[in-house]
Design an enzyme around this catalytic site. Structure first.
Site, PDB file in Angstrom:
ATOM      1  N   ASP A   1      14.713  -0.752   1.340  1.00 55.27           N
ATOM      2  CA  ASP A   1      15.073  -0.658   2.597  1.00 55.27           C
ATOM      3  C   ASP A   1      16.236  -2.170   2.824  1.00 55.27           C
ATOM      4  O   ASP A   1      17.085  -1.845   2.059  1.00 55.27           O
ATOM      5  CB  ASP A   1      13.582  -1.125   3.774  1.00 55.27           C
ATOM      6  CG  ASP A   1      14.343  -0.857   5.987  1.00 55.27           C
ATOM      7  OD1 ASP A   1      14.148  -0.460   5.772  1.00 55.27           O
ATOM      8  OD2 ASP A   1      14.862  -2.084   5.780  1.00 55.27           O
TER       9      ASP A   1
ATOM     10  N   ARG B   1       0.750  -1.149  -0.289  1.00 54.45           N
ATOM     11  CA  ARG B   1       0.615   0.002  -0.283  1.00 54.45           C
ATOM     12  C   ARG B   1       0.623   1.510   0.568  1.00 54.45           C
ATOM     13  O   ARG B   1       0.553   1.945  -0.179  1.00 54.45           O
ATOM     14  CB  ARG B   1      -0.726   0.209   1.222  1.00 54.45           C
ATOM     15  CG  ARG B   1      -1.863  -1.176   0.691  1.00 54.45           C
ATOM     16  CD  ARG B   1      -2.826  -1.771   2.187  1.00 54.45           C
ATOM     17  NE  ARG B   1      -2.565  -1.624   3.058  1.00 54.45           N
ATOM     18  CZ  ARG B   1      -2.834  -3.151   4.941  1.00 54.45           C
ATOM     19  NH1 ARG B   1      -3.702  -1.603   5.160  1.00 54.45           N
ATOM     20  NH2 ARG B   1      -2.640  -3.361   5.252  1.00 54.45           N
TER      21      ARG B   1
ATOM     22  N   PHE C   1      13.228   4.578  11.453  1.00 48.80           N
ATOM     23  CA  PHE C   1      12.049   4.390  10.855  1.00 48.80           C
ATOM     24  C   PHE C   1      11.233   5.724  10.624  1.00 48.80           C
ATOM     25  O   PHE C   1      11.126   6.367  11.470  1.00 48.80           O
ATOM     26  CB  PHE C   1      11.663   3.495  12.206  1.00 48.80           C
ATOM     27  CG  PHE C   1      10.423   2.447  11.748  1.00 48.80           C
ATOM     28  CD1 PHE C   1      10.826   1.379  11.451  1.00 48.80           C
ATOM     29  CD2 PHE C   1       9.276   2.940  11.881  1.00 48.80           C
ATOM     30  CE1 PHE C   1       9.458   0.380  10.111  1.00 48.80           C
ATOM     31  CE2 PHE C   1       7.970   2.596  11.211  1.00 48.80           C
ATOM     32  CZ  PHE C   1       8.281   1.261  10.746  1.00 48.80           C
TER      33      PHE C   1
HETATM   34  C1  PRP Z   1       6.740  -1.622   2.898  1.00 50.61           C
HETATM   35  C2  PRP Z   1       7.485  -0.825   1.624  1.00 50.61           C
HETATM   36  C3  PRP Z   1       8.409  -1.364   1.080  1.00 50.61           C
HETATM   37  C4  PRP Z   1       8.492  -2.372   1.998  1.00 50.61           C
HETATM   38  C5  PRP Z   1      10.531  -1.795   1.670  1.00 50.61           C
HETATM   39  O1  PRP Z   1       5.792  -2.432   2.722  1.00 50.61           O
HETATM   40  O2  PRP Z   1       6.242  -0.084   1.927  1.00 50.61           O
HETATM   41  O3  PRP Z   1       7.871  -1.876  -0.211  1.00 50.61           O
HETATM   42  O4  PRP Z   1       8.356  -1.745   3.185  1.00 50.61           O
HETATM   43  O5  PRP Z   1      10.824  -2.841   2.655  1.00 50.61           O
HETATM   44  P1  PRP Z   1      11.754  -3.824   1.800  1.00 50.61           P
HETATM   45  O6  PRP Z   1      12.884  -3.479   0.611  1.00 50.61           O
HETATM   46  O7  PRP Z   1      12.975  -3.768   3.169  1.00 50.61           O
HETATM   47  O8  PRP Z   1      11.600  -5.420   1.124  1.00 50.61           O
HETATM   48  P2  PRP Z   1       5.375  -3.102   3.815  1.00 50.61           P
HETATM   49  O9  PRP Z   1       5.499  -4.763   3.256  1.00 50.61           O
HETATM   50  O10 PRP Z   1       5.241  -3.067   5.428  1.00 50.61           O
HETATM   51  O11 PRP Z   1       3.577  -2.962   3.670  1.00 50.61           O
HETATM   52  P3  PRP Z   1       2.598  -1.394   3.294  1.00 50.61           P
HETATM   53  O12 PRP Z   1       3.728  -1.008   2.138  1.00 50.61           O
HETATM   54  O13 PRP Z   1       1.547  -1.983   2.667  1.00 50.61           O
HETATM   55  O14 PRP Z   1       2.769  -1.089   3.938  1.00 50.61           O
END
Ligand code: PRP
Length: 178
Positions: A104, A44, A153
């Site tokens: 990340d 999202r 964060f």
């Molecule tokens: C978060 C963010 C990225 C991902 C990055 O998504 O929106 O898509 O993590 O992290 P990474 O590089 O360590 O994989 P999340 O899984 O929290 O879902 P969301 O976008 O629905 O909040």
């Protein structure tokens, strides 16, 4: 899970808007010869960024979404990326730009790119608003990056902490107080 926290502004709404404009200009130049660019938002977190970015693109665009999740309600990546919602459209032979809010560890983008590459797009590029290179656990790097940030964060402009704060118009750093 921490219960109390404060949010310190890290990147203002104005700075984000200026950077989005520049990114859109570069992307529009790169894909100037496209029939129609398929802009894929990763839900999202990317919903705010993609909305602003596509309005600055001077190209014919199609917007599609893919929902991937790796974090659940935790602040730590589970390193297991789940596809919760796939694209509606076909991307074979198409120009595709994947739009991410933040890279990340890189596991999400790595997994999604692997999935989309297998569908044989003509060109597959990536744009991330935020990049945290110090946290990377994969060799993925977005082609277009809004801001490189330290290992803090962050929330806002689409990004949540336990499903809150996505609606902040700026990017803030979370400071846990307990
Ligand atoms: C978060 C963010 C990225 C991902 C990055 O998504 O929106 O898509 O993590 O992290 P990474 O590089 O360590 O994989 P999340 O899984 O929290 O879902 P969301 O976008 O629905 O909040």
């Amino acid at each position: 899970m921490h219960s109390k926290y404060e949010i310190d502004e890290m990147i203002s709404a104005k700075a984000i808007a200026a950077r989005v404009e520049t990114l859109a200009k570069e992307i529009s130049e790169h894909f100037a010869d496209t029939d129609k660019l398929v802009v894929v938002g990763l839900l999202r977190g990317s919903f705010v960024f993609i909305a602003d970015l596509v309005r600055e693109l001077t190209l014919p665009v199609e917007v599609d979404f893919l929902e991937a999740s790796s974090y659940g309600n935790s602040t730590e990546s589970s390193r297991e990326v789940r596809i919760l919602k796939d694209l509606r459209g076909e991307i074979e032979g198409r120009d595709v730009l994947v739009v991410e809010d933040i890279v990340d560890t890189g596991h999400t983008l790595h997994h999604v790119l692997h999935l989309l590459e297998a569908r044989n797009p003509k060109r597959l590029m990536t744009c991330a608003l935020l990049d945290k290179p110090s946290r990377r656990e994969t060799d993925v790097k977005a082609d277009y990056i809004g801001f490189e940030i330290p290992d803090e964060f962050v929330v806002g402009y689409g990004i949540d902490y336990a499903q809150r704060n996505r609606n902040l118009p700026y990017i803030g750093a979370v400071r846990f107080t307990s």
